[in-house]
Design a protein around this motif. Structure first.
Motif, short mmCIF file in Angstrom:
data_model
loop_
_atom_site.label_atom_id
_atom_site.label_comp_id
_atom_site.label_asym_id
_atom_site.label_seq_id
_atom_site.Cartn_x
_atom_site.Cartn_y
_atom_site.Cartn_z
N GLN A 100 39.30 96.70 70.82
CA GLN A 100 38.81 96.34 72.16
C GLN A 100 39.46 97.20 73.26
OE1 GLN A 100 40.20 94.03 69.98
NE2 GLN A 100 38.21 93.37 69.19
N GLY A 101 40.39 98.08 72.89
CA GLY A 101 41.01 98.98 73.86
C GLY A 101 42.31 98.48 74.45
N THR A 102 42.85 97.39 73.94
CA THR A 102 44.11 96.86 74.45
C THR A 102 45.28 97.66 73.89
OG1 THR A 102 43.15 94.64 74.51
CG2 THR A 102 45.56 94.80 74.67
N PRO A 103 46.15 98.18 74.75
CA PRO A 103 47.31 98.93 74.25
C PRO A 103 48.36 98.02 73.63
CG PRO A 103 47.10 99.15 76.65
CD PRO A 103 46.06 98.18 76.19
N VAL A 104 48.96 98.47 72.54
CA VAL A 104 50.11 97.79 71.93
C VAL A 104 51.11 98.86 71.51
CG1 VAL A 104 49.00 97.67 69.65
CG2 VAL A 104 50.91 96.15 70.19
N ALA B 126 55.02 95.32 72.30
CA ALA B 126 54.76 95.12 73.73
C ALA B 126 53.27 95.41 73.97
CB ALA B 126 55.64 96.05 74.57
N TRP B 127 52.59 94.49 74.61
CA TRP B 127 51.15 94.59 74.79
C TRP B 127 50.78 94.96 76.22
CZ3 TRP B 127 47.42 93.59 70.97
CH2 TRP B 127 47.95 93.21 69.73
N SER B 128 49.59 95.50 76.38
CA SER B 128 48.95 95.82 77.65
C SER B 128 49.81 96.76 78.50
CB SER B 128 48.62 94.53 78.41
OG SER B 128 47.75 93.74 77.62
#
Length: 165
Positions: A25-29, A58-60
């Motif tokens: 979905q394109g969410t950075p982690v 660490a997310w987003s």
């Protein structure tokens, strides 16, 4: 319903550069591992050095910032919750791994001057973002203020119920 507590706080150094990936979905982690050292005395009175390695996710936006400003050796303070994942390996054995899902990460290593200038020029970090500054604590200056006037009390290690340090 009873509420449990799942709270992790640790300070350590990154053992390798952070790894930034994106979900479908394109969410950075951003994942990285930290090493946390401790020293204690064994039952013979010898010093033993022990290292615990913890994986952090660490997310987003927090993940993007970690990937951008952290590197191997960076010192960080991490606050988050411990999460577990279980699966079966190729041989059918049950496996479990643990990682900390970071809620807050404090950068404790000073940012290099070139990077600090870059941080000042980034417009999309939001008004609450400031360039990370190291946490410093001078125990020598604070010892008297914290401890006050204390007396040395001799301790007999052989007393019942007492273990040597």
């Amino acid at each position: 319903m009873r509420r449990d507590i799942n709270y992790f706080f640790g300070i350590g150094n990154l053992v390798r550069d952070p790894d930034l990936r994106f979900t479908p979905q394109g969410t950075p982690v951003c994942r990285f591992s930290i090493a946390m050292n401790r020293r204690y005395r064994d039952k013979n009175g010898n010093f033993v050095d022990d290292t615990t390695f913890v994986t952090v996710a660490a997310w987003s936006k927090l993940g993007e910032l970690c990937a951008r400003y952290l590197s191997k050796g960076s010192r960080v303070a991490v606050v988050g919750e411990l999460r577990s994942s279980s699966w079966e390996d190729r041989n059918g054995g049950k496996r479990v791994s643990y990682e900390v899902r970071a809620e807050n990460i404090q950068f404790l290593t000073p940012v290099k001057p070139a990077v600090q200038e870059e941080v000042k020029e980034i417009p999309d970090l939001g008004s609450d973002f400031e360039a990370p500054e190291p946490f410093t604590f001078d125990a020598a200056d604070a010892e008297e203020e914290i401890l006050g006037d204390l007396e040395d009390i001799p301790v007999d290690d052989q007393e019942e119920g007492m273990a040597p340090f």
